[in-house]
Design a protein around this motif. Sequence first.
Motif, PDB file in Angstrom:
ATOM      1  N   ASP A 167       0.814  -1.207   0.000  1.00 23.24           N
ATOM      2  CA  ASP A 167       0.000   0.000   0.000  1.00 23.24           C
ATOM      3  C   ASP A 167       0.856   1.269   0.000  1.00 23.24           C
ATOM      4  O   ASP A 167       1.897   1.338   0.658  1.00 23.24           O
ATOM      5  N   GLU A 168       0.398   2.272  -0.745  1.00 23.75           N
ATOM      6  CA  GLU A 168       1.149   3.530  -0.859  1.00 23.75           C
ATOM      7  C   GLU A 168       1.424   4.164   0.494  1.00 23.75           C
ATOM      8  O   GLU A 168       2.480   4.759   0.712  1.00 23.75           O
ATOM      9  N   SER A 169       0.485   4.030   1.415  1.00 24.78           N
ATOM     10  CA  SER A 169       0.655   4.641   2.737  1.00 24.78           C
ATOM     11  C   SER A 169       1.821   4.035   3.503  1.00 24.78           C
ATOM     12  O   SER A 169       2.341   4.644   4.439  1.00 24.78           O
ATOM     13  N   LEU A 170       2.244   2.844   3.100  1.00 19.66           N
ATOM     14  CA  LEU A 170       3.333   2.150   3.794  1.00 19.66           C
ATOM     15  C   LEU A 170       4.697   2.431   3.182  1.00 19.66           C
ATOM     16  O   LEU A 170       5.707   1.921   3.660  1.00 19.66           O
ATOM     17  N   ARG A 171       4.718   3.249   2.148  1.00 16.08           N
ATOM     18  CA  ARG A 171       6.004   3.568   1.517  1.00 16.08           C
ATOM     19  C   ARG A 171       6.223   5.071   1.401  1.00 16.08           C
ATOM     20  O   ARG A 171       6.899   5.556   0.500  1.00 16.08           O
ATOM     21  N   LYS A 172       5.635   5.793   2.343  1.00 15.94           N
ATOM     22  CA  LYS A 172       5.821   7.252   2.369  1.00 15.94           C
ATOM     23  C   LYS A 172       6.956   7.673   3.285  1.00 15.94           C
ATOM     24  O   LYS A 172       7.611   8.685   3.068  1.00 15.94           O
ATOM     25  N   ASN A 173       7.174   6.893   4.343  1.00 15.19           N
ATOM     26  CA  ASN A 173       8.313   7.182   5.216  1.00 15.19           C
ATOM     27  C   ASN A 173       8.942   5.878   5.686  1.00 15.19           C
ATOM     28  O   ASN A 173       8.269   4.836   5.757  1.00 15.19           O
ATOM     29  N   TYR A 174      10.206   5.940   6.021  1.00 14.05           N
ATOM     30  CA  TYR A 174      10.982   4.747   6.322  1.00 14.05           C
ATOM     31  C   TYR A 174      10.462   4.008   7.556  1.00 14.05           C
ATOM     32  O   TYR A 174      10.407   2.770   7.563  1.00 14.05           O
ATOM     33  N   ASP A 175      10.066   4.732   8.595  1.00 12.44           N
ATOM     34  CA  ASP A 175       9.640   4.079   9.840  1.00 12.44           C
ATOM     35  C   ASP A 175       8.393   3.227   9.638  1.00 12.44           C
ATOM     36  O   ASP A 175       8.324   2.090  10.129  1.00 12.44           O
ATOM     37  N   ASP A 176       7.406   3.752   8.907  1.00 17.69           N
ATOM     38  CA  ASP A 176       6.187   2.974   8.638  1.00 17.69           C
ATOM     39  C   ASP A 176       6.505   1.754   7.780  1.00 17.69           C
ATOM     40  O   ASP A 176       5.980   0.662   8.000  1.00 17.69           O
ATOM     41  N   PHE A 177       7.369   1.966   6.792  1.00 21.26           N
ATOM     42  CA  PHE A 177       7.770   0.858   5.926  1.00 21.26           C
ATOM     43  C   PHE A 177       8.469  -0.230   6.738  1.00 21.26           C
ATOM     44  O   PHE A 177       8.138  -1.411   6.627  1.00 21.26           O
ATOM     45  N   LYS A 178       9.441   0.176   7.540  1.00 22.95           N
ATOM     46  CA  LYS A 178      10.221  -0.787   8.333  1.00 22.95           C
ATOM     47  C   LYS A 178       9.315  -1.566   9.279  1.00 22.95           C
ATOM     48  O   LYS A 178       9.453  -2.795   9.428  1.00 22.95           O
ATOM     49  N   ALA A 179       8.354  -0.882   9.892  1.00 25.97           N
ATOM     50  CA  ALA A 179       7.424  -1.562  10.794  1.00 25.97           C
ATOM     51  C   ALA A 179       6.608  -2.611  10.051  1.00 25.97           C
ATOM     52  O   ALA A 179       6.329  -3.694  10.583  1.00 25.97           O
ATOM     53  N   TYR A 180       6.226  -2.305   8.792  1.00 31.78           N
ATOM     54  CA  TYR A 180       5.413  -3.269   8.053  1.00 31.78           C
ATOM     55  C   TYR A 180       6.244  -4.449   7.552  1.00 31.78           C
ATOM     56  O   TYR A 180       5.713  -5.529   7.316  1.00 31.78           O
ATOM     57  N   MET A 181       7.546  -4.273   7.389  1.00 36.43           N
ATOM     58  CA  MET A 181       8.390  -5.418   7.058  1.00 36.43           C
ATOM     59  C   MET A 181       8.407  -6.419   8.209  1.00 36.43           C
ATOM     60  O   MET A 181       8.503  -7.626   7.996  1.00 36.43           O
ATOM     61  N   SER A 205      11.422   2.266  -8.740  1.00 37.27           N
ATOM     62  CA  SER A 205      11.406   3.698  -9.059  1.00 37.27           C
ATOM     63  C   SER A 205      11.326   4.577  -7.815  1.00 37.27           C
ATOM     64  O   SER A 205      11.639   5.764  -7.875  1.00 37.27           O
ATOM     65  N   GLN A 206      10.890   4.000  -6.705  1.00 34.75           N
ATOM     66  CA  GLN A 206      10.758   4.771  -5.472  1.00 34.75           C
ATOM     67  C   GLN A 206      11.851   4.415  -4.469  1.00 34.75           C
ATOM     68  O   GLN A 206      12.311   3.263  -4.410  1.00 34.75           O
ATOM     69  N   GLN A 207      12.242   5.427  -3.685  1.00 37.40           N
ATOM     70  CA  GLN A 207      13.286   5.224  -2.688  1.00 37.40           C
ATOM     71  C   GLN A 207      12.851   5.748  -1.323  1.00 37.40           C
ATOM     72  O   GLN A 207      12.013   6.645  -1.215  1.00 37.40           O
ATOM     73  N   LEU A 208      13.430   5.158  -0.290  1.00 37.54           N
ATOM     74  CA  LEU A 208      13.314   5.636   1.085  1.00 37.54           C
ATOM     75  C   LEU A 208      14.709   5.625   1.696  1.00 37.54           C
ATOM     76  O   LEU A 208      15.436   4.634   1.528  1.00 37.54           O
ATOM     77  N   ASN A 209      15.062   6.691   2.359  1.00 31.56           N
ATOM     78  CA  ASN A 209      16.408   6.777   2.949  1.00 31.56           C
ATOM     79  C   ASN A 209      17.511   6.500   1.934  1.00 31.56           C
ATOM     80  O   ASN A 209      18.530   5.874   2.241  1.00 31.56           O
ATOM     81  N   GLY A 210      17.276   6.923   0.685  1.00 24.65           N
ATOM     82  CA  GLY A 210      18.298   6.779  -0.343  1.00 24.65           C
ATOM     83  C   GLY A 210      18.456   5.381  -0.901  1.00 24.65           C
ATOM     84  O   GLY A 210      19.390   5.114  -1.653  1.00 24.65           O
ATOM     85  N   GLN A 211      17.521   4.490  -0.586  1.00 27.79           N
ATOM     86  CA  GLN A 211      17.585   3.123  -1.094  1.00 27.79           C
ATOM     87  C   GLN A 211      16.290   2.750  -1.809  1.00 27.79           C
ATOM     88  O   GLN A 211      15.197   3.162  -1.383  1.00 27.79           O
ATOM     89  N   LYS A 212      16.428   1.963  -2.863  1.00 30.96           N
ATOM     90  CA  LYS A 212      15.238   1.512  -3.570  1.00 30.96           C
ATOM     91  C   LYS A 212      14.398   0.629  -2.657  1.00 30.96           C
ATOM     92  O   LYS A 212      14.933  -0.152  -1.857  1.00 30.96           O
ATOM     93  N   ILE A 213      13.086   0.750  -2.796  1.00 30.35           N
ATOM     94  CA  ILE A 213      12.186  -0.028  -1.960  1.00 30.35           C
ATOM     95  C   ILE A 213      12.438  -1.521  -2.133  1.00 30.35           C
ATOM     96  O   ILE A 213      12.366  -2.286  -1.161  1.00 30.35           O
ATOM     97  N   PHE A 214      12.760  -1.943  -3.352  1.00 27.40           N
ATOM     98  CA  PHE A 214      13.024  -3.366  -3.571  1.00 27.40           C
ATOM     99  C   PHE A 214      14.177  -3.841  -2.700  1.00 27.40           C
ATOM    100  O   PHE A 214      14.096  -4.904  -2.058  1.00 27.40           O
TER     101      PHE A 214
END
Length: 304
Positions: A139-153, A180-189
Amino acid sequence: MQISRRNFLLKGSLAIAGTALLPKSLLAAAASKPVLGIQLYSIREDMKKDPAGTLKQLAAMGYKYVEHAGYSNRKFYGYSATEFKKRLSDLGLSMPSGHTVMRKEHWDTTKKDFTDEWKYTVEDAATVGQHFVISPWLDESLRKNYDDFKAYMDVFNKSGALCKRSGMKFGYHNHDFEFSQQLNGQKIFDLILTNTDPALVAQQLDIGNMYHAGGIALDIIKKYPGRFELMHVKDEIKSAKGEMGSSYESTVLGKGVIPVKDVIDLGKQSGGTRYFIIEQESYQGQAPLDAVKIDLQVMKKWGY
């Protein structure tokens, strides 16, 4: 000539002992024989109109394995898990993997547990005979900031533990935004692969989705050897109305810009890939069933 039960059992015991003496490499090769299947989204309109008849046509083509993209309200294309498993079995088909999006709402942050809806998803997947429960979206809401993304991992890993209790594995399938998208300078993949436990979370590499976003499948497999237990086998061509808002769309295998055979061979050799799932979403005027029949013939020609 009659054979006594004692001699029969003795010969059986010797055969088992002989198997134990076989080189481990031969046993491993037998266990890791590639599984070739089709993602049913490739023929989505046919599956909507006549799932039973469409599955029958796939079986007649020579397909043995399918991957669903049609689970909702505890039904697979309108059938309960038990009913769908029987329908597949009657046609000589099985379904080792399936796509169901694990949404943000499936994790109850207050209870620190999955909702019943996601637990039922895993339960039904086990009933129908899946080995992998694959979420094909983040979900887009989970890739807007690193902390939310990391928590969902962490939730990904917890889903892996949930699936493991039913003898399965959770998995993730990429689209294009991961490249195509990055968080903290790293690709989401890259962040997904570095923040998930490979013992709990399998990766299904879609070699076509990533192409227009700069993802090169051969490079990715070399970068992460052994991480891709499953693969979506797909080719791409230029298109005025591409998929996912791009200028590319999928086509019959071997007709596009992706070196598909090189990619799947590398996946088999060093990517850890055993499950090769054909997917074609655009058809250039062909009937979808005709297209996937050709795809299967191409894969068999390539030795799969």
